[in-house]
Enzyme design. Structure first.
Site, mmCIF file in Angstrom:
data_model
loop_
_atom_site.group_PDB
_atom_site.id
_atom_site.type_symbol
_atom_site.label_atom_id
_atom_site.label_comp_id
_atom_site.label_asym_id
_atom_site.label_seq_id
_atom_site.Cartn_x
_atom_site.Cartn_y
_atom_site.Cartn_z
ATOM 1 N N CYS A 212 56.541 79.150 61.951
ATOM 2 C CA CYS A 212 55.472 78.334 61.818
ATOM 3 C C CYS A 212 54.461 79.041 60.599
ATOM 4 O O CYS A 212 54.747 80.142 60.293
ATOM 5 C CB CYS A 212 54.766 78.056 62.930
ATOM 6 S SG CYS A 212 53.955 79.410 63.670
ATOM 7 N N ARG B 218 44.746 70.447 67.753
ATOM 8 C CA ARG B 218 45.790 70.937 68.851
ATOM 9 C C ARG B 218 45.120 72.111 69.893
ATOM 10 O O ARG B 218 45.580 72.284 70.818
ATOM 11 C CB ARG B 218 46.870 71.950 67.967
ATOM 12 C CG ARG B 218 47.569 70.833 67.094
ATOM 13 C CD ARG B 218 48.299 71.832 66.385
ATOM 14 N NE ARG B 218 49.205 72.928 67.287
ATOM 15 C CZ ARG B 218 50.077 73.756 67.117
ATOM 16 N NH1 ARG B 218 50.256 74.166 66.029
ATOM 17 N NH2 ARG B 218 50.751 74.228 68.139
ATOM 18 N N LYS C 165 43.774 76.376 77.059
ATOM 19 C CA LYS C 165 45.009 75.780 76.635
ATOM 20 C C LYS C 165 46.529 76.820 76.992
ATOM 21 O O LYS C 165 47.230 76.119 77.332
ATOM 22 C CB LYS C 165 45.051 75.622 74.938
ATOM 23 C CG LYS C 165 46.283 75.424 74.308
ATOM 24 C CD LYS C 165 46.289 75.234 72.827
ATOM 25 C CE LYS C 165 46.219 76.305 71.822
ATOM 26 N NZ LYS C 165 47.631 76.946 71.764
ATOM 27 N N ASP D 95 44.307 85.502 68.180
ATOM 28 C CA ASP D 95 43.863 84.275 67.962
ATOM 29 C C ASP D 95 42.466 84.361 67.492
ATOM 30 O O ASP D 95 41.721 82.980 67.343
ATOM 31 C CB ASP D 95 43.951 83.719 69.630
ATOM 32 C CG ASP D 95 45.391 83.254 69.695
ATOM 33 O OD1 ASP D 95 46.486 83.365 68.862
ATOM 34 O OD2 ASP D 95 45.825 82.950 70.821
HETATM 35 N N1 EPU Z 1 58.279 88.343 69.627
HETATM 36 C C1 EPU Z 1 59.595 88.901 69.511
HETATM 37 N N2 EPU Z 1 60.595 88.485 70.112
HETATM 38 C C2 EPU Z 1 59.934 87.264 71.146
HETATM 39 C C3 EPU Z 1 58.821 86.732 71.239
HETATM 40 C C4 EPU Z 1 57.944 87.138 70.562
HETATM 41 O O1 EPU Z 1 59.476 89.582 68.688
HETATM 42 O O2 EPU Z 1 61.159 86.797 71.692
HETATM 43 C C5 EPU Z 1 57.136 88.934 68.674
HETATM 44 C C6 EPU Z 1 56.336 87.937 68.081
HETATM 45 O O3 EPU Z 1 56.972 87.470 66.742
HETATM 46 C C7 EPU Z 1 54.947 88.345 67.825
HETATM 47 C C8 EPU Z 1 54.830 89.189 69.033
HETATM 48 O O4 EPU Z 1 56.126 89.338 69.675
HETATM 49 O O5 EPU Z 1 55.266 89.361 66.672
HETATM 50 C C9 EPU Z 1 53.983 88.394 70.036
HETATM 51 O O6 EPU Z 1 54.303 86.959 70.174
HETATM 52 P P1 EPU Z 1 54.234 86.406 71.694
HETATM 53 O O7 EPU Z 1 55.768 86.035 72.238
HETATM 54 O O8 EPU Z 1 53.207 87.144 72.612
HETATM 55 O O9 EPU Z 1 53.464 85.019 71.124
HETATM 56 P P2 EPU Z 1 53.886 83.608 71.982
HETATM 57 O O10 EPU Z 1 54.038 83.615 73.350
HETATM 58 O O11 EPU Z 1 54.742 82.838 70.974
HETATM 59 C C10 EPU Z 1 51.197 83.033 72.646
HETATM 60 C C11 EPU Z 1 50.131 82.155 72.128
HETATM 61 C C12 EPU Z 1 49.625 82.378 70.794
HETATM 62 C C13 EPU Z 1 49.094 83.715 70.563
HETATM 63 C C14 EPU Z 1 50.257 84.763 71.000
HETATM 64 C C15 EPU Z 1 49.959 86.178 71.075
HETATM 65 C C16 EPU Z 1 50.424 80.233 73.672
HETATM 66 C C17 EPU Z 1 50.933 78.813 73.967
HETATM 67 N N3 EPU Z 1 50.814 80.812 72.207
HETATM 68 O O12 EPU Z 1 52.272 83.009 71.745
HETATM 69 O O13 EPU Z 1 48.612 81.353 70.634
HETATM 70 O O14 EPU Z 1 48.805 83.959 69.499
HETATM 71 O O15 EPU Z 1 50.829 84.352 72.528
HETATM 72 O O16 EPU Z 1 48.809 86.336 71.905
HETATM 73 O O17 EPU Z 1 50.338 80.916 74.811
HETATM 74 C C18 EPU Z 1 47.418 79.950 69.729
HETATM 75 O O18 EPU Z 1 46.875 79.766 70.481
HETATM 76 O O19 EPU Z 1 46.491 79.363 68.412
HETATM 77 C C19 EPU Z 1 48.501 80.687 69.211
HETATM 78 C C20 EPU Z 1 49.223 80.636 68.649
#
Ligand code: EPU
Length: 422
Positions: free
Chosen positions: A117, A401, A22, A309
């Site tokens: 979320c 999802r 996904k 995850d």
């Molecule tokens: N963060 C910041 N600033 C930003 C972006 C992120 O402080 O601009 C922080 C977040 O709050 C968190 C950390 O950095 O503490 C990591 O967040 P990240 O941005 O890596 O998460 P994401 O890209 O929004 C993806 C996955 C998530 C998974 C996370 C971490 C997708 C669609 N989503 O989210 O997947 O948990 O990386 O590996 O790729 C899931 O599949 O259930 C899911 C939530």
């Protein structure tokens, strides 16, 4: 609304084929915005999150459908409405992954600011900082990010780390935008997740020039145009880890097909220390447990560390360990909605800040429980397989999802899960 009724305890056996990832599919679908024409992706799972992004791409002007063999086709010949609508973005935070490619393609975009979320605040400051470094002018207006590139995008050296380490979708956004920027971009502290490496490989197939793939230093030489491509997404390592935990929690042996063990070393290491065996074979692996579950300490981290995850699913597993474990969440420190629900099933979990102390119990007991987010829900399904009695998991739309027909994959292995509309 659908609920699951799960009869337990059960033992599982047999073999299961894992779906495509996904979290690799989502940014890759957005990447198709960069290359006018029809691209196609093999292995994209049939999930509600994929349907949400398809709808969003269609609103932008693309055509999205499935070919006869199930491949997802995105025709991005026309992208004439560069607006990421609130009504869609609020359904799925990952919609933010259109921001970078849309900006590179259209020069001016409006994308709804995603909210928090069930797993925490989830800021996007790093996404915005990275795009600003490439020359975007960004402001927030009426809940929308308005981004413009009056002079086009220009390559830059960008440090993309934050207080919680690298950002997966932030890296995806900046990487995608940089492929069409003038000159060279270096992203330092880039996410190393296999899903980002897969995205970069797909972009290279589309004509991008990205090196350092899989490392925290991505180097992108901007090109003038990208072309449509055919590409197969990697298998879903989080679905794989969930089925591994299913084998371990039910004291069973399962063969996983279409599984890339190399992406899962931290998970395999934990399973082995818990007392399970994981044996590699031609198309995946065989996971089994026969003895007691040994306690283990787990700290979630960005890749190659133990994935956030899978934190919830492994708390469910460790709740039946012969002793006490500590699980620390270093990526999303508030991601513990499952703790209270698992305690309703007679687990003995104590949350203390970003950590959970898991005091192993001899057995779990069925209860009505509430799914809160995708992975928390998977943990409740695992607990339901091992618990005595009939567990009812409410709000299973969260599971849909991210897991393709989880009950249809588990039932042939020996699970007794029925889906009911209530
Ligand atoms: N963060 C910041 N600033 C930003 C972006 C992120 O402080 O601009 C922080 C977040 O709050 C968190 C950390 O950095 O503490 C990591 O967040 P990240 O941005 O890596 O998460 P994401 O890209 O929004 C993806 C996955 C998530 C998974 C996370 C971490 C997708 C669609 N989503 O989210 O997947 O948990 O990386 O590996 O790729 C899931 O599949 O259930 C899911 C939530």
């Amino acid at each position: 609304m659908d609920v699951f009724r799960i009869e337990g305890p059960v033992q599982l056996s047999g073999s299961v084929a894992l779906s495509g990832s996904k979290n690799a599919s989502l940014p890759m679908m957005a990447a198709m915005i960069l290359a006018p024409g029809e691209s196609s992706l093999a292995g994209v799972p049939r999930l509600s999150d994929i349907a949400v992004l398809s709808e969003l791409l269609e609103q932008l002007g693309c055509r999205v459908d499935r070919s006869a063999n199930g491949d997802l086709r995105v025709d991005s010949t026309t992208v004439d409405n560069p607006v990421g609508d609130y009504e869609i973005v609020r359904k799925m935070r990952a919609s933010i992954c259109i921001l970078g490619p849309l900006l590179a393609r259209c020069g001016r975009v409006e994308v709804s600011m995603p909210g928090g979320c069930a797993i925490g605040d989830r800021p996007i400051n790093l996404h915005l900082r990275g795009l600003q470094a490439l020359g975007a002018r960004i402001r927030v207006e009426n809940g929308y990010i308005v981004a413009e590139t009056p002079k086009g995008l220009t390559g830059k050296e960008i440090f993309l780390g934050g207080s919680f380490g690298s950002t997966v979708l932030g890296t995806a956004n900046v990487l995608m935008a940089a492929t069409l920027a003038k000159g060279r971009t270096v992203i330092e502290s880039a996410a190393c997740e296999p899903e980002i490496a897969d995205l970069a490989n797909c972009l290279n197939k589309m004509g991008a020039k990205i090196s350092g793939i899989g490392s925290p230093r991505l180097i992108i030489e901007g090109v003038k145009v990208l072309r449509p491509a055919q590409y197969r997404v990697i298998p879903d390592r989080i679905e794989a880890g969930t089925f591994m935990a299913a084998a371990a929690i039910t004291k069973s042996e399962l063969k996983l097909r279409n599984c890339r063990l190399d992406d899962m070393m931290a998970v395999v290491d934990k399973l082995r220390s818990i007392g399970a065996t994981v044996e590699r074979d031609a198309d995946g692996c065989v996971v089994a447990r026969s003895g007691a579950i040994k306690p283990a300490d787990i700290t979630t981290q960005p890749y190659p560390g133990f994935p956030t995850d899978l934190q919830a699913q492994f708390i469910a597993l460790l709740s039946l360990a012969d002793g006490n474990s500590v699980v620390i969440e270093k990526v999303f420190p508030d991601r513990f909605m499952h703790v209270a629900e698992l305690n309703r099933m007679a687990a003995n979990l104590l949350k203390e800040g970003p950590a959970v102390i898991v005091a192993g119990v001899k057995k779990l007991m069925a209860a009505p429980v509430m799914a809160s987010d995708l992975r928390a829900s998977a943990a409740l399904v695992l607990a339901g397989l091992a618990a005595e009695g009939t567990t009812t998991v409410n709000r299973v739309y969260h599971i849909d999802r991210g897991y393709e027909r989880i009950e249809e994959k588990l039932n042939p292995l020996g699970a007794k899960i029925t889906r009911e509309s209530v």
